[in-house]
Design a protein around this motif. Structure first.
Motif, short mmCIF file in Angstrom:
data_model
loop_
_atom_site.label_atom_id
_atom_site.label_comp_id
_atom_site.label_asym_id
_atom_site.label_seq_id
_atom_site.Cartn_x
_atom_site.Cartn_y
_atom_site.Cartn_z
N SER A 88 13.65 -6.74 -0.37
CA SER A 88 13.30 -7.53 -1.56
C SER A 88 12.17 -6.84 -2.32
N PHE A 89 11.22 -6.27 -1.56
CA PHE A 89 10.12 -5.55 -2.21
C PHE A 89 10.67 -4.40 -3.05
N TRP A 90 11.56 -3.59 -2.46
CA TRP A 90 12.10 -2.41 -3.16
C TRP A 90 12.97 -2.84 -4.34
N SER B 279 3.99 -5.21 -6.99
CA SER B 279 5.17 -5.78 -6.30
C SER B 279 4.76 -6.47 -5.01
N HIS B 280 3.63 -6.02 -4.44
CA HIS B 280 3.13 -6.67 -3.21
C HIS B 280 2.59 -8.07 -3.50
N ILE B 281 2.35 -8.39 -4.75
CA ILE B 281 1.91 -9.76 -5.08
C ILE B 281 3.01 -10.74 -4.63
N ASN C 107 5.15 -6.71 2.03
CA ASN C 107 5.75 -5.80 3.02
C ASN C 107 6.58 -4.79 2.25
N HIS C 108 7.25 -3.93 2.96
CA HIS C 108 8.13 -2.97 2.28
C HIS C 108 9.58 -3.33 2.58
N SER C 109 9.91 -4.60 2.45
CA SER C 109 11.25 -5.09 2.74
C SER C 109 12.21 -4.70 1.61
N LEU D 54 2.66 -0.28 -10.14
CA LEU D 54 3.78 -1.21 -10.00
C LEU D 54 4.06 -1.53 -8.53
N HIS D 55 3.85 -0.52 -7.68
CA HIS D 55 4.02 -0.73 -6.23
C HIS D 55 3.06 -1.82 -5.75
N GLU D 56 1.80 -1.69 -6.12
CA GLU D 56 0.82 -2.68 -5.66
C GLU D 56 1.11 -4.05 -6.26
N MET E 103 0.83 -1.20 0.00
CA MET E 103 0.00 0.00 0.00
C MET E 103 0.87 1.24 0.00
N ILE E 104 0.31 2.31 -0.51
CA ILE E 104 1.01 3.59 -0.45
C ILE E 104 0.06 4.58 0.19
N ALA E 105 0.53 5.18 1.27
CA ALA E 105 -0.32 6.16 1.95
C ALA E 105 -0.28 7.48 1.22
ZN LIG Z 1 3.00 -0.81 -0.14
#
Ligand SMILES: [Zn+2]
Length: 243
Positions: free
Chosen positions: A212-214, A202-204, A208-210, A198-200, A1-3
């Motif tokens: 590896s996510f970034w 990547s959560h597939i 989390n925002h680890s 793309l952010h969402e 998620m992105i706030a």
């Molecule tokens: Zn997120």
């Protein structure tokens, strides 16, 4: 998620203020007004020097609370019918064309990117509600195929997607791979809207925002950090009436 960074509810600290000395002031007093902002009222000849920094810190909770209330009131006031909708993410600009008419309140898209609004009294709240509904439909039409295309291109399959107006999020992705997107992103520059998609996605792979996510997100969007930073200050691009 992105706030969504609710910039307006985060008063900069230390806040801007003006100092007013008055012979009528017997003690130190603070006030906040929509046009003048924060004012520190000081007696003309204080018995002892006033430490402004310490005073601000001592009153921090009060200052933040009242600045936020003021901002909220300001946003409500800002709810006037927009003359146009600049949907940068999809390269479309729509003019809003209100018409006083005896029909029941309706909004329809006409040729030449015109949104015709018919209402017998041209009530702003009702008009905004119709615009929100139209934007939700527009978001669904454009954001879902866009997300689907990116998902297929990068082999990040999601389960379901819905488009709505979230107050505090640009988008989110659940553990069941259901993605929600905020139609407010239609007002963002294309690159930033794509960054959110793309952010969402990547959560597939990483819920989390680890690191590896970034790593994954930055492999999909080479300007990922720049875009992420830009999203924190972009709120002003989204018109106030959308909140
Ligand atoms: Zn997120």
């Amino acid at each position: 998620m992105i706030a969504i960074m609710m910039e307006s509810f985060q008063v900069t600290w230390p806040p801007f203020y003006t100092v007013k000395k008055s012979t009528r002031s017997k003690r130190v007093r603070l006030s906040i007004h929509p046009h003048t902002g924060l004012t520190i009222h000081l007696p003309h000849n204080p018995r002892q020097p006033v430490d402004i920094d310490a005073l601000l810190l001592e009153k921090k909770a009060w200052i933040l609370k009242h600045s936020a209330l003021l901002e909220q009131a300001h946003k409500k006031e800002a709810a006037v019918l927009p003359q146009s909708l600049l949907l940068s993410a999809i390269d479309e600009t729509w003019t809003v064309d209100p018409m006083q008419n005896c029909a029941k309140p309706t909004l329809f898209a006409a040729a030449g990117f015109r949104l015709v609004l018919m209402d017998k009294e041209l009530n702003t709240d009702r008009a905004l509600l119709l615009l929100h509904r139209w934007l939700k439909k527009k978001g669904t039409q454009h954001l879902i195929p866009w997300l689907t295309e990116l998902s297929q291109r990068h082999q990040l399959p999601f389960n379901n997607v819905s488009v709505r107006n979230q107050k505090t999020l640009w988008g989110s992705c659940s553990s069941t791979k259901n993605i929600q997107l905020n139609y407010k992103m239609l007002f963002l520059p294309k690159a930033l809207a794509e960054h959110i998609l793309l952010h969402e996605l990547s959560h597939i792979k990483h819920l989390n925002h680890s690191r590896s996510f970034w790593r994954l997100l930055c492999s999909l969007d080479p300007h990922c950090h720049e875009h992420n930073k830009a999203l924190k200050t972009i709120e002003s691009k989204v018109p106030a009436w959308l909140y």
